[in-house]
Design a protein around this motif. Structure first.
Motif, PDB file in Angstrom:
ATOM      1  N   GLY A 253       0.835  -0.968   0.109  1.00  0.00           N
ATOM      2  CA  GLY A 253      -0.141  -0.061   0.117  1.00  0.00           C
ATOM      3  C   GLY A 253       0.867   1.257  -0.015  1.00  0.00           C
ATOM      4  O   GLY A 253       1.929   1.151   0.183  1.00  0.00           O
ATOM      5  N   PRO A 254       0.024   2.361  -0.104  1.00  0.00           N
ATOM      6  CA  PRO A 254       0.840   3.629  -0.297  1.00  0.00           C
ATOM      7  C   PRO A 254       1.748   4.042   1.022  1.00  0.00           C
ATOM      8  O   PRO A 254       2.864   4.729   0.937  1.00  0.00           O
ATOM      9  CB  PRO A 254      -0.181   4.606  -0.523  1.00  0.00           C
ATOM     10  N   ALA A 255       1.288   3.514   2.286  1.00  0.00           N
ATOM     11  CA  ALA A 255       1.914   3.670   3.399  1.00  0.00           C
ATOM     12  C   ALA A 255       3.196   3.132   3.380  1.00  0.00           C
ATOM     13  O   ALA A 255       4.500   3.763   3.940  1.00  0.00           O
ATOM     14  CB  ALA A 255       1.133   3.138   4.577  1.00  0.00           C
ATOM     15  N   ALA A 256       3.645   1.861   2.811  1.00  0.00           N
ATOM     16  CA  ALA A 256       4.961   1.446   2.539  1.00  0.00           C
ATOM     17  C   ALA A 256       5.854   2.184   1.745  1.00  0.00           C
ATOM     18  O   ALA A 256       6.879   2.570   2.106  1.00  0.00           O
ATOM     19  CB  ALA A 256       4.798  -0.039   1.765  1.00  0.00           C
ATOM     20  N   LEU A 257       5.193   2.964   0.746  1.00  0.00           N
ATOM     21  CA  LEU A 257       6.002   3.926  -0.054  1.00  0.00           C
ATOM     22  C   LEU A 257       6.477   5.099   0.591  1.00  0.00           C
ATOM     23  O   LEU A 257       7.695   5.840   0.645  1.00  0.00           O
ATOM     24  CB  LEU A 257       5.322   4.173  -1.470  1.00  0.00           C
ATOM     25  N   GLU A 258       5.502   5.524   1.420  1.00  0.00           N
ATOM     26  CA  GLU A 258       5.607   6.715   2.438  1.00  0.00           C
ATOM     27  C   GLU A 258       6.782   6.511   3.273  1.00  0.00           C
ATOM     28  O   GLU A 258       7.700   7.315   3.502  1.00  0.00           O
ATOM     29  CB  GLU A 258       4.508   7.236   3.211  1.00  0.00           C
ATOM     30  N   ARG A 259       6.908   5.349   3.990  1.00  0.00           N
ATOM     31  CA  ARG A 259       7.904   5.003   5.036  1.00  0.00           C
ATOM     32  C   ARG A 259       9.208   4.854   4.087  1.00  0.00           C
ATOM     33  O   ARG A 259      10.088   5.439   4.917  1.00  0.00           O
ATOM     34  CB  ARG A 259       7.485   3.548   5.543  1.00  0.00           C
ATOM     35  N   ASN A 260       9.345   4.559   2.876  1.00  0.00           N
ATOM     36  CA  ASN A 260      10.615   4.504   2.326  1.00  0.00           C
ATOM     37  C   ASN A 260      10.889   5.462   1.592  1.00  0.00           C
ATOM     38  O   ASN A 260      11.841   5.140   0.560  1.00  0.00           O
ATOM     39  CB  ASN A 260      10.585   2.937   1.667  1.00  0.00           C
ATOM     40  N   LEU A 261      10.249   6.691   1.438  1.00  0.00           N
ATOM     41  CA  LEU A 261      10.511   7.642   0.307  1.00  0.00           C
ATOM     42  C   LEU A 261      11.775   8.347   0.640  1.00  0.00           C
ATOM     43  O   LEU A 261      12.434   8.267  -0.473  1.00  0.00           O
ATOM     44  CB  LEU A 261       9.347   8.519   0.643  1.00  0.00           C
ATOM     45  N   ASP A 262      12.148   8.588   1.820  1.00  0.00           N
ATOM     46  CA  ASP A 262      13.285   9.290   2.038  1.00  0.00           C
ATOM     47  C   ASP A 262      14.617   8.303   1.651  1.00  0.00           C
ATOM     48  O   ASP A 262      15.651   8.798   1.274  1.00  0.00           O
ATOM     49  CB  ASP A 262      13.418   9.583   3.650  1.00  0.00           C
ATOM     50  N   LEU A 263      14.494   6.928   1.806  1.00  0.00           N
ATOM     51  CA  LEU A 263      15.358   5.888   1.421  1.00  0.00           C
ATOM     52  C   LEU A 263      15.455   5.942  -0.171  1.00  0.00           C
ATOM     53  O   LEU A 263      16.782   5.809  -0.650  1.00  0.00           O
ATOM     54  CB  LEU A 263      14.888   4.600   2.008  1.00  0.00           C
ATOM     55  N   ILE A 264      14.529   6.197  -0.888  1.00  0.00           N
ATOM     56  CA  ILE A 264      14.641   6.023  -2.283  1.00  0.00           C
ATOM     57  C   ILE A 264      15.297   7.328  -2.628  1.00  0.00           C
ATOM     58  O   ILE A 264      16.463   7.288  -3.787  1.00  0.00           O
ATOM     59  CB  ILE A 264      13.210   6.372  -3.109  1.00  0.00           C
ATOM     60  N   VAL A 265      14.916   8.701  -2.138  1.00  0.00           N
ATOM     61  CA  VAL A 265      15.529   9.995  -2.680  1.00  0.00           C
ATOM     62  C   VAL A 265      17.098   9.830  -2.299  1.00  0.00           C
ATOM     63  O   VAL A 265      17.795  10.399  -3.072  1.00  0.00           O
ATOM     64  CB  VAL A 265      14.907  10.967  -1.753  1.00  0.00           C
ATOM     65  N   SER A 266      17.279   9.249  -1.204  1.00  0.00           N
ATOM     66  CA  SER A 266      18.844   9.258  -0.826  1.00  0.00           C
ATOM     67  C   SER A 266      19.593   8.430  -1.623  1.00  0.00           C
ATOM     68  O   SER A 266      20.950   8.667  -1.890  1.00  0.00           O
ATOM     69  CB  SER A 266      18.926   8.775   0.668  1.00  0.00           C
ATOM     70  N   GLY A 267      18.902   7.314  -2.428  1.00  0.00           N
ATOM     71  CA  GLY A 267      19.621   6.382  -2.981  1.00  0.00           C
ATOM     72  C   GLY A 267      20.038   6.883  -4.352  1.00  0.00           C
ATOM     73  O   GLY A 267      20.938   6.687  -5.070  1.00  0.00           O
ATOM     74  N   ILE A 268      19.045   7.663  -4.894  1.00  0.00           N
ATOM     75  CA  ILE A 268      19.059   8.615  -6.184  1.00  0.00           C
ATOM     76  C   ILE A 268      20.236   9.579  -6.077  1.00  0.00           C
ATOM     77  O   ILE A 268      20.950   9.619  -7.113  1.00  0.00           O
ATOM     78  CB  ILE A 268      17.736   9.274  -6.506  1.00  0.00           C
ATOM     79  N   SER A 269      20.403   9.929  -4.930  1.00  0.00           N
ATOM     80  CA  SER A 269      21.501  10.992  -4.881  1.00  0.00           C
ATOM     81  C   SER A 269      22.847  10.388  -4.063  1.00  0.00           C
ATOM     82  O   SER A 269      23.646  11.106  -3.783  1.00  0.00           O
ATOM     83  CB  SER A 269      21.122  12.225  -3.956  1.00  0.00           C
ATOM     84  N   ALA A 270      22.659   9.125  -4.365  1.00  0.00           N
ATOM     85  CA  ALA A 270      24.218   8.414  -3.447  1.00  0.00           C
ATOM     86  C   ALA A 270      25.288   8.602  -4.536  1.00  0.00           C
ATOM     87  O   ALA A 270      25.227   9.036  -5.517  1.00  0.00           O
ATOM     88  CB  ALA A 270      24.005   6.773  -3.627  1.00  0.00           C
ATOM     89  N   LYS A 271      26.463   8.331  -3.809  1.00  0.00           N
ATOM     90  CA  LYS A 271      27.776   8.839  -4.521  1.00  0.00           C
ATOM     91  C   LYS A 271      28.087   7.702  -5.730  1.00  0.00           C
ATOM     92  O   LYS A 271      28.670   8.179  -6.831  1.00  0.00           O
ATOM     93  CB  LYS A 271      28.618   8.631  -3.533  1.00  0.00           C
ATOM     94  N   GLU A 272      27.809   6.577  -5.576  1.00  0.00           N
ATOM     95  CA  GLU A 272      28.245   5.350  -6.478  1.00  0.00           C
ATOM     96  C   GLU A 272      27.196   5.640  -7.757  1.00  0.00           C
ATOM     97  O   GLU A 272      25.931   5.526  -7.487  1.00  0.00           O
ATOM     98  CB  GLU A 272      28.099   4.132  -5.878  1.00  0.00           C
ATOM     99  N   ALA A 273      27.693   5.625  -9.009  1.00  0.00           N
ATOM    100  CA  ALA A 273      26.847   5.769  -9.967  1.00  0.00           C
ATOM    101  C   ALA A 273      25.949   4.540 -10.090  1.00  0.00           C
ATOM    102  O   ALA A 273      24.711   4.726 -10.569  1.00  0.00           O
ATOM    103  CB  ALA A 273      27.710   5.740 -11.211  1.00  0.00           C
ATOM    104  N   SER A 274      26.427   3.308  -9.755  1.00  0.00           N
ATOM    105  CA  SER A 274      25.484   2.097 -10.023  1.00  0.00           C
ATOM    106  C   SER A 274      24.453   2.200  -9.025  1.00  0.00           C
ATOM    107  O   SER A 274      23.294   1.819  -9.220  1.00  0.00           O
ATOM    108  CB  SER A 274      26.424   0.695  -9.569  1.00  0.00           C
ATOM    109  N   THR A 275      24.551   2.616  -7.726  1.00  0.00           N
ATOM    110  CA  THR A 275      23.544   2.840  -6.674  1.00  0.00           C
ATOM    111  C   THR A 275      22.521   3.787  -7.348  1.00  0.00           C
ATOM    112  O   THR A 275      21.325   3.881  -7.324  1.00  0.00           O
ATOM    113  CB  THR A 275      23.911   3.122  -5.532  1.00  0.00           C
ATOM    114  N   ARG A 276      22.708   4.887  -8.174  1.00  0.00           N
ATOM    115  CA  ARG A 276      21.891   5.967  -8.412  1.00  0.00           C
ATOM    116  C   ARG A 276      21.214   5.488  -9.735  1.00  0.00           C
ATOM    117  O   ARG A 276      19.985   5.513  -9.796  1.00  0.00           O
ATOM    118  CB  ARG A 276      22.603   7.085  -8.991  1.00  0.00           C
ATOM    119  N   GLU A 277      21.737   4.653 -10.437  1.00  0.00           N
ATOM    120  CA  GLU A 277      21.054   3.948 -11.458  1.00  0.00           C
ATOM    121  C   GLU A 277      19.996   3.008 -10.868  1.00  0.00           C
ATOM    122  O   GLU A 277      19.031   2.743 -11.606  1.00  0.00           O
ATOM    123  CB  GLU A 277      22.059   3.142 -12.350  1.00  0.00           C
ATOM    124  N   GLY A 278      20.282   2.215  -9.933  1.00  0.00           N
ATOM    125  CA  GLY A 278      19.416   0.996  -9.329  1.00  0.00           C
ATOM    126  C   GLY A 278      18.099   1.804  -8.820  1.00  0.00           C
ATOM    127  O   GLY A 278      17.025   1.264  -9.087  1.00  0.00           O
TER     128      GLY A 278
END
Length: 676
Positions: free
Chosen positions: A470-495
């Motif tokens: 459900g949407p609540a799960a995405l809400e809980r993990n939203l900051d994790l996703i945003v931080s992953g997109i801005s990670a230092k490693e290019a492979s992590t950002r791509e993932g």
């Protein structure tokens, strides 16, 4: 008078079984309530009528009188001289080749044990049982008699009267082994769970006879095993299962018997069978591949036992195909999977049916062909709707392991179907059932050793799993996703950018509230130093625009317009292209193909300023001007209606300014969108 009517006027032989049962119940109550006052008359009537029965067709009457005799004998005091003749008459009636009559006599003997010499009578019946020339019916009657006497005397009678020793002594002889198995079976029926410790301790009696060269002895052992396992407690199943599995891997003699016994577990109660099936069926499936024909044949027979207790009509109709797939997975697994997919289910699949299907699915998920993997994963998704969760839960560990493995498959369709299956399982069982699943998938996205295929599979699976919660799960993990997109490693950002490709399709309209926070992440990825991250970000942007152009334009456009004023030229270029995709989608205008890679050479593209001047010089001399204006007018009306006049003019003005961008590719992208 009533008793004479019942036994002499054929009332207890009525053609209707319901009438017979009601009359027998009434007669039994009469004897129990009033038999003590008229015990001599009642016994005389019953014994005389039983003595005069000669026809083989009167088994029903024999059974009824046996019930009444047993009820009447309970009124006789210990030492009453009438007990002995009554018991003798019941012992003679045991020879009647009728299961119902023999069981009735056995039940009547149990309460009379205190009034007779049980030990002498048991030894006498053991003699009848093990006489070489005894018929099957006589032996079965003797076995029922012994079981009834032991029931009344107590479980200690098994040792005191050497019953177990007699069974062991004759078990090795084919003809007499039948007698031992009949006794084993009737003891299991009459003593029920009290026989469990003795049955488990002497399990070798069953295993040895199940491997007998005599088919009759083998059939008797199967019947005995069936009755024994039906009464097993969960603890009993746990005790015998390791022994049987160990015996399967030992000598051929014990292995065949153990395989037969594993098949007999099909007749356990559903609760006991459910806990054992995930272990039994895969083991039997492995034995099917054994080079020894005897062992593979025994395993096939045992699997057929499980097939025989399947109750789901849809599975029963295709059992033969499933069994072929278990015996020859290389040739029949694809056929079995296609048959399952084409089947229309109106009933829940029960535990035995599910136990037969799961090994086929696991084999399909390991297959080399992508189509077979896809079909197997598709069936796993559908099982969530046509099975009870308590049944499917037994097989979850293996199913989850195989689905996770398919996420790394090179074929996108296989990864997609496996991801959907994982999402459906999470939706069915709840995220608390898989506490480490999200963490494992995120770890795969962050791993520097993961390939693009691994990233894609993990991202799609994570999207489906989050959507299943459900949407609540995405809400809980939203900051994790945003931080992953801005990670230092290019492979992590791509993932993590890959995740944005699949979230719109997984969440649908529920994803709209998250657009303001995630669209800027996509635009940031468009300026990434790594080319594969830029390409993935652009793909994510296109998918978001295509999904929400009509329903979330007020959320998307402001973010994309801000992108036209970013300092990085690649963000400005792709923002213009995404605005174009949005406008084309809303207005229905045919998209003008431009260079989408962001890597083109400015010198190779016609400058939009010069192109605009050329268009202006042509004026209205073009013969096609009128229809073009008409078409553009309709498209403009659709845009104004969707965006509103203010936002519509704001978009036009912003695109017009972007035509004068210092970078040629930005100018070109903005020009084509503005011109369209």
């Amino acid at each position: 008078m009533i008793l004479k009517f019942l036994v002499e006027e054929k009332a207890l032989q009525d053609a209707s079984s319901v009438v017979r049962e009601e009359l027998l119940d009434a007669g039994t109550k009469i004897v129990r309530l009033h038999g003590g006052k008229f015990k001599d008359k009642v016994l005389a009537i019953l014994q005389e009528r039983l003595k005069n029965i000669t026809s083989k067709d009167d088994d029903v009457l024999r059974e009824a009188i046996a019930f009444l005799l047993g009820a009447q004998a309970q009124h006789l005091s210990v030492g009453d001289p009438q007990i002995k003749p009554a018991v003798e008459r019941m012992i003679l009636t045991l020879r009647t080749p009728s299961e119902r009559v023999q069981l009735a006599i056995s039940e009547c003997l149990s309460p009379l044990v205190r009034s007779i010499d049980a030990g002498a009578l048991i030894k006498r019946l053991l003699g009848y049982l093990y006489i070489a020339k005894s018929s099957y019916g006589h032996r079965r009657g003797a076995a029922y008699g012994i079981a009834g006497l032991v029931k009344g005397y107590g479980i200690k009678g098994l040792r005191e009267f050497d019953i177990i020793e007699e069974m062991e002594a004759h078990c090795g002889k084919d003809n007499l082994a039948i007698a031992s198995m009949l006794l084993f079976e009737t003891l299991a029926i009459r003593l029920e769970r009290f026989f469990e410790p003795y049955g488990i301790a002497h399990l070798d009696l069953l295993l040895t006879t199940l491997n007998s060269g005599s088919e009759t002895a083998k059939d008797a052992a199967v019947d005995a095993a069936r009755e024994f396992v039906q009464g097993l407690t969960p603890f009993g199943v746990k005790l015998i299962l390791p022994r049987l599995l160990e015996a399967v891997g030992s000598s051929k003699t014990l292995a065949k018997g153990a395989i037969g016994m594993l098949g007999a577990l099909a007749y356990c109660s559903p609760e006991q069978m459910g806990s054992a099936l995930p272990t039994i069926v895969p083991r039997l499936t492995k034995v099917l591949m054994d080079t020894d024909d005897d062992l593979s044949s025994a395993a096939n027979q045992s699997l057929n036992m499980f097939a025989s207790v399947v109750k789901c009509p849809e599975i029963v109709s295709i059992t033969h195909i499933i069994l072929k797939a278990l015996a020859d997975p290389a040739d029949y697994t694809p056929t079995a999977l296609l048959t399952l997919l084409k089947s229309s289910f109106e009933h829940y699949i029960d535990t035995p049916g599910l136990a037969l299907i799961i090994p086929v699915l696991l084999r399909g998920l390991r297959d080399r062909k992508a189509e077979t993997k896809k079909n197997a994963a598709d069936i796993v998704s559908k099982l969530c709707y046509i099975t009870r969760t308590s049944d499917l839960e037994l097989f979850l560990p293996e199913v989850m392991e195989r689905l996770r493995a398919v996420l790394g498959d090179a074929v996108p369709e296989s990864r997609s179907m496996s991801s959907r299956a994982l999402g459906t399982l999470v939706k069915t069982f709840g995220e608390e059932k898989f506490p480490t699943l999200v963490e494992d998938l995120v770890r795969s996205l962050r791993s520097p050793t993961s390939s693009a295929v691994d990233h894609s599979g993990a991202a799609q699976a994570l999207a489906e799993v989050l959507a299943g919660s459900g949407p609540a799960a995405l809400e809980r993990n939203l900051d994790l996703i945003v931080s992953g997109i801005s990670a230092k490693e290019a492979s992590t950002r791509e993932g993590f950018v890959h995740l944005l490709i699949f979230l719109p399709a997984s969440y649908g309209e529920s994803f709209k509230p998250f657009l303001p926070k995630l669209v800027p992440c996509v635009l940031t990825g468009l300026a990434d130093e790594a080319e594969h991250v830029r390409e993935t970000s652009f793909q994510a942007g296109q998918i978001i625009v295509n999904h929400y152009a009509l329903s979330a334009v007020q959320l998307l456009l402001p973010e994309l317009l801000r992108g036209l004023f970013e300092g990085e030229w690649r963000i400005r270029k792709t923002s213009a292209q995404l605005i174009g995709d949005l406008i084309y989608r809303i207005s229905g205008t045919k998209k003008i193909e431009t260079d989408a890679s962001g890597l083109g050479n400015d010198a190779e593209v016609e400058d939009p300023l010069e192109a605009d001047e050329d268009d202006s010089e042509e004026g209205t001399d073009s013969e096609d001007e009128t229809p073009r204006i008409s078409n553009h007018g309709k498209e403009r009306e659709r845009l104004i209606q969707a965006l509103g006049p203010e936002l519509y003019h704001h978009v036009l003005a912003t695109l017009y300014m972007s035509r004068f961008d210092p970078f040629g590719q930005v100018r070109t992208s903005a020009f084509y969108v503005w011109k369209a």
